[in-house]
Structure formats: C-alpha cells, structure tokens
Design a protein around this motif. Sequence first.
Motif, PDB file in Angstrom:
ATOM      1  N   LEU A  43     -23.169 -31.531  -9.986  1.00  0.00           N
ATOM      2  CA  LEU A  43     -21.645 -31.297  -9.962  1.00  0.00           C
ATOM      3  C   LEU A  43     -21.591 -32.125  -9.027  1.00  0.00           C
ATOM      4  O   LEU A  43     -19.853 -32.382  -9.283  1.00  0.00           O
ATOM      5  N   ALA A  44     -21.675 -32.058  -7.825  1.00  0.00           N
ATOM      6  CA  ALA A  44     -20.929 -33.076  -7.444  1.00  0.00           C
ATOM      7  C   ALA A  44     -20.786 -34.935  -8.271  1.00  0.00           C
ATOM      8  O   ALA A  44     -19.591 -35.436  -8.169  1.00  0.00           O
ATOM      9  N   THR A  45     -21.683 -35.059  -8.866  1.00  0.00           N
ATOM     10  CA  THR A  45     -21.639 -36.515  -9.902  1.00  0.00           C
ATOM     11  C   THR A  45     -20.251 -36.354 -10.942  1.00  0.00           C
ATOM     12  O   THR A  45     -20.121 -37.292 -10.932  1.00  0.00           O
ATOM     13  N   PHE A  46     -21.424 -34.780 -11.209  1.00  0.00           N
ATOM     14  CA  PHE A  46     -19.583 -34.833 -12.609  1.00  0.00           C
ATOM     15  C   PHE A  46     -18.600 -34.428 -11.773  1.00  0.00           C
ATOM     16  O   PHE A  46     -17.353 -35.443 -13.123  1.00  0.00           O
ATOM     17  N   ILE A  47     -17.810 -34.387 -10.960  1.00  0.00           N
ATOM     18  CA  ILE A  47     -16.127 -34.278 -10.564  1.00  0.00           C
ATOM     19  C   ILE A  47     -16.173 -36.178 -10.243  1.00  0.00           C
ATOM     20  O   ILE A  47     -14.847 -36.114 -10.792  1.00  0.00           O
ATOM     21  N   GLU A  48     -16.981 -36.582  -9.572  1.00  0.00           N
ATOM     22  CA  GLU A  48     -16.443 -37.969  -9.303  1.00  0.00           C
ATOM     23  C   GLU A  48     -16.403 -38.714 -11.102  1.00  0.00           C
ATOM     24  O   GLU A  48     -15.676 -39.239 -10.463  1.00  0.00           O
ATOM     25  N   MET A  49     -17.387 -38.322 -12.060  1.00  0.00           N
ATOM     26  CA  MET A  49     -16.695 -38.773 -12.762  1.00  0.00           C
ATOM     27  C   MET A  49     -15.833 -38.787 -13.479  1.00  0.00           C
ATOM     28  O   MET A  49     -15.034 -39.370 -14.568  1.00  0.00           O
ATOM     29  N   LEU A  50     -15.804 -36.827 -13.257  1.00  0.00           N
ATOM     30  CA  LEU A  50     -14.911 -36.283 -14.193  1.00  0.00           C
ATOM     31  C   LEU A  50     -13.501 -36.900 -13.754  1.00  0.00           C
ATOM     32  O   LEU A  50     -12.411 -37.521 -14.526  1.00  0.00           O
ATOM     33  N   ASP A  51     -13.058 -37.021 -12.658  1.00  0.00           N
ATOM     34  CA  ASP A  51     -12.239 -38.065 -12.434  1.00  0.00           C
ATOM     35  C   ASP A  51     -11.639 -39.432 -12.325  1.00  0.00           C
ATOM     36  O   ASP A  51     -10.531 -40.061 -12.289  1.00  0.00           O
ATOM     37  N   SER A  52     -12.344 -40.122 -13.265  1.00  0.00           N
ATOM     38  CA  SER A  52     -12.723 -41.320 -14.009  1.00  0.00           C
ATOM     39  C   SER A  52     -11.813 -41.670 -14.881  1.00  0.00           C
ATOM     40  O   SER A  52     -11.292 -42.192 -15.917  1.00  0.00           O
ATOM     41  N   THR A  53     -12.164 -40.083 -15.930  1.00  0.00           N
ATOM     42  CA  THR A  53     -11.064 -40.194 -17.289  1.00  0.00           C
ATOM     43  C   THR A  53     -10.485 -38.626 -17.111  1.00  0.00           C
ATOM     44  O   THR A  53      -9.883 -38.620 -17.984  1.00  0.00           O
ATOM     45  N   VAL A  54     -10.448 -37.721 -16.170  1.00  0.00           N
ATOM     46  CA  VAL A  54      -9.697 -36.481 -16.739  1.00  0.00           C
ATOM     47  C   VAL A  54      -8.166 -37.264 -16.677  1.00  0.00           C
ATOM     48  O   VAL A  54      -7.564 -36.049 -17.056  1.00  0.00           O
ATOM     49  N   THR A  55      -7.973 -37.731 -16.061  1.00  0.00           N
ATOM     50  CA  THR A  55      -6.765 -38.291 -16.520  1.00  0.00           C
ATOM     51  C   THR A  55      -6.009 -38.989 -17.562  1.00  0.00           C
ATOM     52  O   THR A  55      -4.865 -39.664 -17.339  1.00  0.00           O
ATOM     53  N   ASN A  56      -6.599 -39.616 -17.939  1.00  0.00           N
ATOM     54  CA  ASN A  56      -6.412 -40.069 -19.563  1.00  0.00           C
ATOM     55  C   ASN A  56      -5.554 -39.415 -20.394  1.00  0.00           C
ATOM     56  O   ASN A  56      -4.839 -40.616 -20.688  1.00  0.00           O
ATOM     57  N   VAL A  57      -6.060 -37.878 -20.566  1.00  0.00           N
ATOM     58  CA  VAL A  57      -5.053 -37.622 -21.442  1.00  0.00           C
ATOM     59  C   VAL A  57      -3.964 -37.288 -20.263  1.00  0.00           C
ATOM     60  O   VAL A  57      -2.504 -36.750 -21.451  1.00  0.00           O
ATOM     61  N   ALA A  58      -3.653 -37.380 -19.014  1.00  0.00           N
ATOM     62  CA  ALA A  58      -2.811 -36.582 -18.055  1.00  0.00           C
ATOM     63  C   ALA A  58      -1.770 -38.070 -18.098  1.00  0.00           C
ATOM     64  O   ALA A  58      -0.526 -38.024 -17.659  1.00  0.00           O
ATOM     65  N   VAL A  59      -1.960 -38.682 -18.592  1.00  0.00           N
ATOM     66  CA  VAL A  59      -0.675 -40.109 -18.731  1.00  0.00           C
ATOM     67  C   VAL A  59       0.400 -40.195 -18.416  1.00  0.00           C
ATOM     68  O   VAL A  59       1.623 -39.789 -18.000  1.00  0.00           O
ATOM     69  N   PRO A  60       0.758 -39.188 -20.386  1.00  0.00           N
ATOM     70  CA  PRO A  60       2.091 -39.348 -20.581  1.00  0.00           C
ATOM     71  C   PRO A  60       2.270 -37.812 -19.595  1.00  0.00           C
ATOM     72  O   PRO A  60       3.586 -38.588 -19.406  1.00  0.00           O
ATOM     73  N   SER A  61       2.316 -36.564 -19.458  1.00  0.00           N
ATOM     74  CA  SER A  61       2.545 -35.864 -18.622  1.00  0.00           C
ATOM     75  C   SER A  61       3.171 -36.197 -17.061  1.00  0.00           C
ATOM     76  O   SER A  61       4.281 -35.726 -16.335  1.00  0.00           O
ATOM     77  N   ILE A  62       2.169 -37.349 -16.214  1.00  0.00           N
ATOM     78  CA  ILE A  62       2.674 -37.651 -15.576  1.00  0.00           C
ATOM     79  C   ILE A  62       3.183 -38.551 -15.116  1.00  0.00           C
ATOM     80  O   ILE A  62       4.792 -38.833 -13.962  1.00  0.00           O
ATOM     81  N   LEU A 136     -12.087 -44.479  -3.204  1.00  0.00           N
ATOM     82  CA  LEU A 136     -13.363 -45.247  -2.154  1.00  0.00           C
ATOM     83  C   LEU A 136     -13.851 -44.126  -1.307  1.00  0.00           C
ATOM     84  O   LEU A 136     -14.906 -44.611  -1.494  1.00  0.00           O
ATOM     85  N   SER A 137     -13.934 -43.268  -0.997  1.00  0.00           N
ATOM     86  CA  SER A 137     -14.406 -41.790  -0.900  1.00  0.00           C
ATOM     87  C   SER A 137     -15.637 -41.890  -1.833  1.00  0.00           C
ATOM     88  O   SER A 137     -17.142 -40.862  -1.472  1.00  0.00           O
ATOM     89  N   SER A 138     -14.972 -41.962  -3.343  1.00  0.00           N
ATOM     90  CA  SER A 138     -16.402 -41.965  -4.317  1.00  0.00           C
ATOM     91  C   SER A 138     -17.438 -42.308  -4.499  1.00  0.00           C
ATOM     92  O   SER A 138     -18.209 -42.482  -5.431  1.00  0.00           O
ATOM     93  N   GLY A 139     -16.762 -43.695  -4.208  1.00  0.00           N
ATOM     94  CA  GLY A 139     -17.518 -44.931  -4.240  1.00  0.00           C
ATOM     95  C   GLY A 139     -19.577 -44.957  -4.530  1.00  0.00           C
ATOM     96  O   GLY A 139     -20.127 -45.577  -5.257  1.00  0.00           O
ATOM     97  N   PRO A 140     -19.271 -44.671  -2.866  1.00  0.00           N
ATOM     98  CA  PRO A 140     -21.417 -44.340  -2.705  1.00  0.00           C
ATOM     99  C   PRO A 140     -21.021 -42.555  -3.757  1.00  0.00           C
ATOM    100  O   PRO A 140     -23.201 -42.875  -3.846  1.00  0.00           O
ATOM    101  N   ASN A 196     -11.022 -29.592  -8.276  1.00  0.00           N
ATOM    102  CA  ASN A 196     -12.020 -30.302  -7.551  1.00  0.00           C
ATOM    103  C   ASN A 196     -12.425 -29.587  -6.104  1.00  0.00           C
ATOM    104  O   ASN A 196     -14.063 -29.512  -5.832  1.00  0.00           O
ATOM    105  N   LEU A 197     -11.706 -28.481  -5.598  1.00  0.00           N
ATOM    106  CA  LEU A 197     -11.580 -28.051  -4.203  1.00  0.00           C
ATOM    107  C   LEU A 197     -13.012 -26.802  -4.648  1.00  0.00           C
ATOM    108  O   LEU A 197     -13.482 -27.521  -3.827  1.00  0.00           O
TER     109      LEU A 197
END
Length: 530
Positions: A43-62, A136-140, A196-197
């Motif tokens: 789960l921890a790895t999942f949310i870290e990797m998820l956040d690397s791409t979840v924003t891809n579809v959010a670019v127009p909205s942001i 920075l916190s997700s790196g390790p 993520n919370l």
Amino acid sequence: MTGALQDSVPGPGPDSLSPAGNGGAPPLLRGARLALLTFALSLATFIEMLDSTVTNVAVPSIAGSLGVANSQATWVISSYSVSAAIAVPLTGWLSARVGEARLFIVSVLLFTLTSIMCAVAPNLELLVFFRSLQGLSSGPMVPLSQTILLRAFPPQKRVFALALWAMTVLLAPILGPVFGGWIIDRFSWPWIFFINLPIGIFAFLVCVSLLRRERAPARRPRIDVPGIVLLVVGVGSLQAVLDLGREYSWFDSSLIVTLAVVAALSLSALLIWESAESQPVIDLSLFRDRTFTFGVAITSLGMMAFSVIGVIFPLWLQTVMGYTAMQAGMASAPLGILAFVFSLLIGIYLKKLDARMVTTFGFLVFAAVLWWNAHFTLTMSFWQIVTPRLIQGIGLPCFFIPLTAAIVSRVPDHKLAAASGLSNFLRTVSAAFGTALSITWWDSRAAFHYGTLRQSVTQASDGTNLFVQSVHDAGLATGPLPVIREVVQQQSYMMATNDLFYMASIVCVGLAATMWLTRPARVSGVNAGH
C-alpha cells in the motif's frame, strides 16, 4: 549468458534489517503477520507510485482551477519526480545512519503530511513547493519497500516477493489515471491528495508495529556534502530549464541561459568530484560494468519515452477528443489487466528464461502497439482506443522485471545499494525530463502541422468551399472561419499526438536492439539490497 533467476537467495548480512526481530538471528515473520506487513508495504509503495501519475489526468483541472496554462500545471508532475530522484541516491546513506525501517516509517509519515499540504495549497507556487517536499519524502519509499519485503520473505520465496513488488510498481501508475479521473469528475483535484491520508496512516501504524525492533546501525558513514549540493543544484537547474524554457522562449531568455550554465557547470563538477570521492553519493565506478551501463541507459530512455506518452495520452483525450477526466482514466486503465497477469508469470518463470529475450519481447510489444496508436484519428471510438492499451499491458512486465534483475546481475554485493539507488535516480530523472518536455514537443509539432494545414485552406480549395457550405447549411451563428480554425487546430494536435507515438515506437525498437549489448550474468537469486 542469461539473466536467469534461481530460487536460492543470499540471506541478509549481519547489519541487515529483520522485521520484528532481535538478537543475532531474529526470526522471519510468518503467517498473518507477514501477510499484513506485505499488504502495508504494498500500500505504501502503491500510493507513492500512484502519486507519480495520478496528477496526469488532473493537469487540465489544476490549470483551470488555479488559472495557469497546461504547461505550467505539468510542474506539479515534474517537481515531484525530480525531488524524488534527488532523494533516491541518499537512501543508502540515510538508512545506514538511522536504519532502514526507521527511515521507511518516517518517509511514509512525511509523505502523508505533505499530501495534505498539497491538497490545501491555494496557488500553483505553493502546490509545486509542497509537491517537491512530497517527492523528497517519497524518494526512499520504493527502494526500501523492496528491501524490507525481500528480507521479510524466506530465501526460496524472494523471487515471488520481487514479483509482488513489481506488480505494485507497475500497476499503481496504470490505475492512477483511473482513480484520478474518477475523483476529479466526482469531487475536485485536491482529493487526489486527500486519499493518501487513510492509506498512509494504516501503512505507518502497521510498519511501526511490525518493524519497531530493528537493530540500530553499527556504523554511521559521513555524508558527501559537496556531492549532494552539486546534485541538487545541477538537477534542479536543469529541470527549471525544461519547465520554464517554453514560457520564457528558451535561450532567448537570460534566465534560461543562466540556469542552463549553472546546470552544466554543476553536473560537470559533480562528475569530477564523485570520481575522486571515497564515499560518493553517486558511485560512478558502477559504469565500468557494461551490463549495468547499458541496462540503466535502456531503462532511462524507456521511462522518458513512456512518460511523454503517459502525459500526452490523457491530455489528448481530454483536450482534443472531448473526454472527461474519468473517461480518460478508463481509457488508460486496460493497460493494467494483462500487466497484472504477466507480472505473475514473469515472477514464476523468469529463472528459466533469458532476460534479454524477455526484455526484447516486451519492447517489441510496446513498439508495435505505439505504431498502431500512431494511426489514431479524431473519429476513433472508445473501444478502438482501449484495445491497443489492453495489448500493451503484455509488454510492461516483460521488460521491467527482467531488466531490473539484469541491471544488478553483475554488481558486487557490497555495491547493490549504490547500484539500485543510481539506477532508480536516473530512471526517475529521465521520467521527469520526459514529463517536462512532453507539452513542449506536443505544442511544437501541433504548431508545425497547423501552419502546414492552414495553407491548404483557401478559396480555391474544393474541400474548403464544401465545408463552408455545410456550415452555412447548418445555420451556425459563429460563421465558417471560427469553425474552420477550430477544426484545423484539432487536427493539428491529432497529428502531433501521432508524431509522438511514432517517436516512442522507434525508441522502443532501438532499446530492444540495445538490450543485446548487455551480458547479464546468471545469478543465484535476488539480493535483498536497495
């Protein structure tokens, strides 16, 4: 020579992490406790990797919510990637000082807190800043989750553990657009960080419970301060050039020129310094091994190409094809179906196969599908778009898992942490560069095609006259010229998207051929290093 993986795996050394253990030879976790730890790490790895791409579809909205351009909104993606890339090489040094489990637990906690900060950011500047802290916190988290998971399993099960870890790493970026699209359509973009919370808190509590008895490190190595400073300044400046270049007309701007010079000087000084440093943050001696060098280069170029497509594909669906964020995510999701199945198969049978052959097959599948995608049109149906994505899932684990094993197959045991950190660093930086350049390349190709297409829109053109007549017959109040302009622009971006698919397809063919320049050794198992 083959890159086969056998089932016998070297056990952890005397200073290695053993979950929930103490004394000289602490026992491995078993049963429900091992399953719970595996689930929490995944789960921890999942949310870290998820956040690397979840924003891809959010670019127009942001971009729309914060009142910025799409190209500026992609900073939310690239700032995260670069920060994570900078933190990865520090993982080995930090874990040697504070312990692997402690570092992982702290990283999960900080990642969760910075996710909340991103969600409440009132403007783009603060959002990019908090995303940098989150990176920075997700790196390790990814390398340490792999290490802890491998060491938690008995030697004969570690190949299977690697397959479980690889599935998480592969599937999270695939499912990210789906979750992101659903959340954006139902709620708003801050909720892609709020989710993520609960996951972060659960993973934190489980890891605190099961990993709390970790043995303290026997020695604390010194930090390579000049190397880290040069790394941060060099990579940060280079990323700033890529992010700001389009907005400031590239090298017509003194700011971009200054940043480029700083990046070149810092990275050059980094290479010189690290080559003579006794405890470098980046161990350049690893590049003396041909298999490691070509393996890292293949991974880096592959991730750059995939990140370009990963950003452009959902953006094309939303801005050109008129899809919602949820629909764009659903069109991306089928990639994960066969990827999940083949991850299990590769994990089970990789020990009997040649890593080069499997990796080559994976890249050729990608090349064929991307070539197929390069013939997309504006009249494509949803299922015509989805079908190639489904087939593409076959190639994803076929290149990622064996290539990961091949890269470290000839690396000595005492350099495994440095090798994994360096390969992950270059992979992440390459993905960040691809993200930063994707919109620039896309807009540039679209502008080229727009200029070419509008030359054929003349009064002497039968097609133009026929279109103008159809507009008049439809009784559109806007008149023919705005409609023609919109159609030409839409077609220009479709052609630009096809160009990027062509480019990525050719890159995959080249990477498939380059894989045969490597000579992965037959290894005795999967090492439990970073």
